[in-house]
Enzyme design. Structure first.
Site, PDB file in Angstrom:
ATOM      1  N   SER A 176       0.858  -1.185   0.000  1.00  0.00           N
ATOM      2  CA  SER A 176       0.000   0.000   0.000  1.00  0.00           C
ATOM      3  C   SER A 176       0.894   1.235   0.000  1.00  0.00           C
ATOM      4  O   SER A 176       0.943   1.989   0.969  1.00  0.00           O
ATOM      5  CB  SER A 176      -0.916  -0.020   1.237  1.00  0.00           C
ATOM      6  N   CYS A 204      -6.061   3.995 -11.052  1.00  0.00           N
ATOM      7  CA  CYS A 204      -6.245   5.045 -10.052  1.00  0.00           C
ATOM      8  C   CYS A 204      -7.726   5.353  -9.857  1.00  0.00           C
ATOM      9  O   CYS A 204      -8.534   5.253 -10.786  1.00  0.00           O
ATOM     10  CB  CYS A 204      -5.526   6.315 -10.484  1.00  0.00           C
ATOM     11  N   GLY A 210       3.768 -11.540 -11.415  1.00  0.00           N
ATOM     12  CA  GLY A 210       4.344 -12.761 -10.857  1.00  0.00           C
ATOM     13  C   GLY A 210       5.469 -13.387 -11.637  1.00  0.00           C
ATOM     14  O   GLY A 210       5.881 -14.513 -11.346  1.00  0.00           O
ATOM     15  N   ASN A 263      -1.526   4.557 -16.240  1.00  0.00           N
ATOM     16  CA  ASN A 263      -2.058   3.745 -15.144  1.00  0.00           C
ATOM     17  C   ASN A 263      -3.512   4.132 -14.906  1.00  0.00           C
ATOM     18  O   ASN A 263      -3.803   5.181 -14.325  1.00  0.00           O
ATOM     19  CB  ASN A 263      -1.216   3.976 -13.886  1.00  0.00           C
TER      20      ASN A 263
END
Length: 591
Positions: free
Chosen positions: A352, A411, A532, A408
């Site tokens: 976070s 948001c 990942g 991005n």
């Protein structure tokens, strides 16, 4: 000796617990010998029979599940002590961990499991291929001496034959280093079976070998029993994960097998022909083109994990990378989230951070000039809280020399109750369209995995002017502090990332790539896969799922050289599989 105890269902009382390795040694680089002594609670607990296996896992392990390993040899050294030996092929992470253990290390063992080879009358033929020699050699050692013939087939050399006493031993090797030059087909045929008068054949080895043994046994009209290998989870028949289809219906390898009557087995015919390796003098071309930008290779540092390209310069030459995505940037500086920011979870982390960054103007004046000095493609990751902040940030970046912008859209849109721009197609399209008008630079749109219909969001971004897509961003997650009885993070929800999300990320890349491929050629745009990725095999999977390039993030935290290792791994893979360019296997798995 007393008869083994059985429970009310007629099952033997098994061992499940920790044991110590009494001997561990390397037989050859990929084959290891391991011995352990199991201290039984009661002398009536069962001993392993030929063909059975144990689930094995180091006490200290990075894998979730134990690996099924056939017994190579076993003996009771007292009423309550059982010595068990294994031969192990170092194949993947799980078996590598076992093979790397030293004498005195602790193991977790469960077993013995599975069925066994039933002895038959008449002249017996036993066949073992590679590591499949272990269970059949165990079976052979239980038979009277010189009552059977033994055929062993290896790639090179031989191993695992010290306990057998056959009437005739025939060894074949692919490279001719020992015995007959060739595979099992060079020593055992239908005519051989008939000429030798075999009544029953027992075999264990690779599937192509077993399919061949099944075929010639049927042609010769003799009984045949095959021990087969299958990935397992529980090992006791509960999960049905190792089920195979047979002529008599589904059968569980762990419970109904691993030994089966060959008459009921159905082997799939290979539907993929392996390519010839590249010539030793030929180097594969790892370069890829995305939005008219040529990347030297498809490995890009993911936003938020590599700073602005300077943090890891002491670990390796960052110019080896295909590209670097900057830390997420907003129009104005942000301090990020308060409270704890990270927590480790199995195979990953929840974070976070809150987009802490110096702001676009500061980036343009300070960090960007240093990024552009690096011999790799720099990408500015742009975030925002409303359309105005997105547009103004894009306008400022458009005046710079940064080669591309990664948008991005995960948001929150403050004018829509905080729902992320990338959650629904309409909002995503509005954001992309506005930024598209503000810049002529290549625009890579980073998608949120939290969208209910990610494919629709992806297609709406293409319509709105995206030049490429990158996916996935982090997955929303929650962690609870059980001592404080409250969420760990002040914002409650945070982003899950790391190897734990890879299967989900791969599925989303696959779905989006398949949808993009169905579009008219002029509307198809490249995809950058992330989520990942920690080793070169992961990168290959994403590329085969349709990605033109990959981004690596969390893996760098635990292994700073992960990306350069992935690049080298890709080169080696392409050489060994005959791929001259990335494009030759991109999307190969899309069906």
């Amino acid at each position: 000796m007393d008869k083994p105890e059985i429970d009310k269902d007629g099952n033997g009382i098994l061992f499940s617990g920790k044991t110590l390795i009494t001997e561990s040694k390397m037989i050859r680089p990929d084959i290891f010998f391991l011995e352990t002594e199991i201290h039984l609670e009661r002398k009536t607990q069962v001993s392993p029979l030929p063909g059975q296996f144990y689930l094995i896992k180091p006490v200290q392990s990075t894998v979730q599940f134990a690996r099924p390993i056939s017994v190579f040899h076993s003996e009771r050294i007292s009423d309550t002590v059982l010595r068990v030996q294994f031969l192990i092929l170092k194949k993947g992470t799980g078996t590598a961990e076992i093979c790397n253990l030293l004498t005195g290390s602790e193991l977790e063992l469960t077993g013995p499991l599975g069925n066994t080879f039933d002895k038959s009358e008449g002249k017996i033929c036993i066949c073992g291929g590679g590591i499949g020699v272990a269970p059949v050699a165990n079976f052979a050692s239980s038979l009277p001496e010189k009552t059977y013939d033994f055929y062993a087939s290896f790639k090179t050399g031989s191993y695992g034959l010290e306990n057998i006493r056959p009437d005739k031993l025939v060894i074949t090797t692919d490279d001719g280093s020992e015995g007959i030059h060739g595979m099992i087909t060079a020593a055992l045929t239908t005519d051989t079976i008939k000429a030798q008068g075999y009544s029953t054949i027992y075999a264990c080895g690779p599937s192509p070998m077993l399919a061949y043994i099944q075929k010639i046994a049927k042609e010769a009209g003799v009984k045949c029993f095959l021990s087969i290998e299958k990935k397992m989870l529980c090992g006791v028949g509960a999960c049905l994960g190792c089920t195979i289809r047979t002529k008599e219906g589904n059968r569980r390898v762990c419970k109904d097998g691993p030994v089966f009557n060959a008459d009921i087995l159905e082997f799939e015919k290979p539907d993929f022909a392996r390519r010839e390796p590249l010539a030793e003098t030929m180097e594969p071309d790892l370069s890829v083109e995305i939005a008219k930008l040529k990347f030297k290779n498809p490995v890009i540092a993911a936003s938020g994990t590599f700073g602005f390209g300077q943090n890891y310069r002491g670990f390796f030459d960052v110019s080896a990378l295909g590209g670097i995505c900057s830390k997420g940037l907003t129009l104005n500086p942000r301090e990020g989230n308060s409270g704890d920011r990270i927590i480790e979870v199995p195979s990953g982390d929840i974070n976070s951070i809150g987009l802490e960054n110096p702001g676009v103007p500061h980036f343009i004046q300070n960090e960007l000039p240093e990024m552009l000095k690096l011999d790799t493609i720099s990408i500015a990751n742009l975030a925002g809280h409303d359309l105005d902040s997105y547009v103004k940030g894009a306008e400022l970046l458009d005046k710079t020399s940064v080669p591309a912008i990664e948008l991005n859209i995960s948001c929150p849109n403050v004018k829509a109750g905080g729902m992320a721009w990338g959650i629904n197609p309409e909002a995503a399209a509005a954001c992309v369209s506005a930024v598209r008008k503000a810049t002529s630079k290549p625009l890579i749109v980073k998608l949120s995995p939290n969208a209910p219909d990610l494919v629709s969001v992806a297609l709406s971004c293409i319509e709105a002017g995206a030049d490429a897509l990158s996916l996935i961003n982090t997955i929303q997650a929650v962690a609870i502090d059980i001592e404080k009885c409250r969420p760990v993070f002040d914002n409650i929800k945070a982003g899950l990332c790391g190897p734990t999300v890879k299967p989900i990320a791969l599925r989303m890349v696959y779905d989006v790539a398949k949808a993009v491929r169905s579009l008219p050629q002029e509307k198809q745009i490249p995809i950058i896969g992330l989520g990942g990725i920690e080793k070169w095999q992961d990168a290959v999977e994403f590329i085969m799922a349709g990605a033109s390039a990959v981004q690596v993030g969390t893996a760098t935290f635990s292994n700073p050289k992960a990306m350069v290792q992935i690049i080298e791994g890709l080169k080696t893979f392409m050489r060994s599989h005959g791929y001259k360019k990335i494009e030759e296997f991109r999307g190969a798995a899309l069906l």
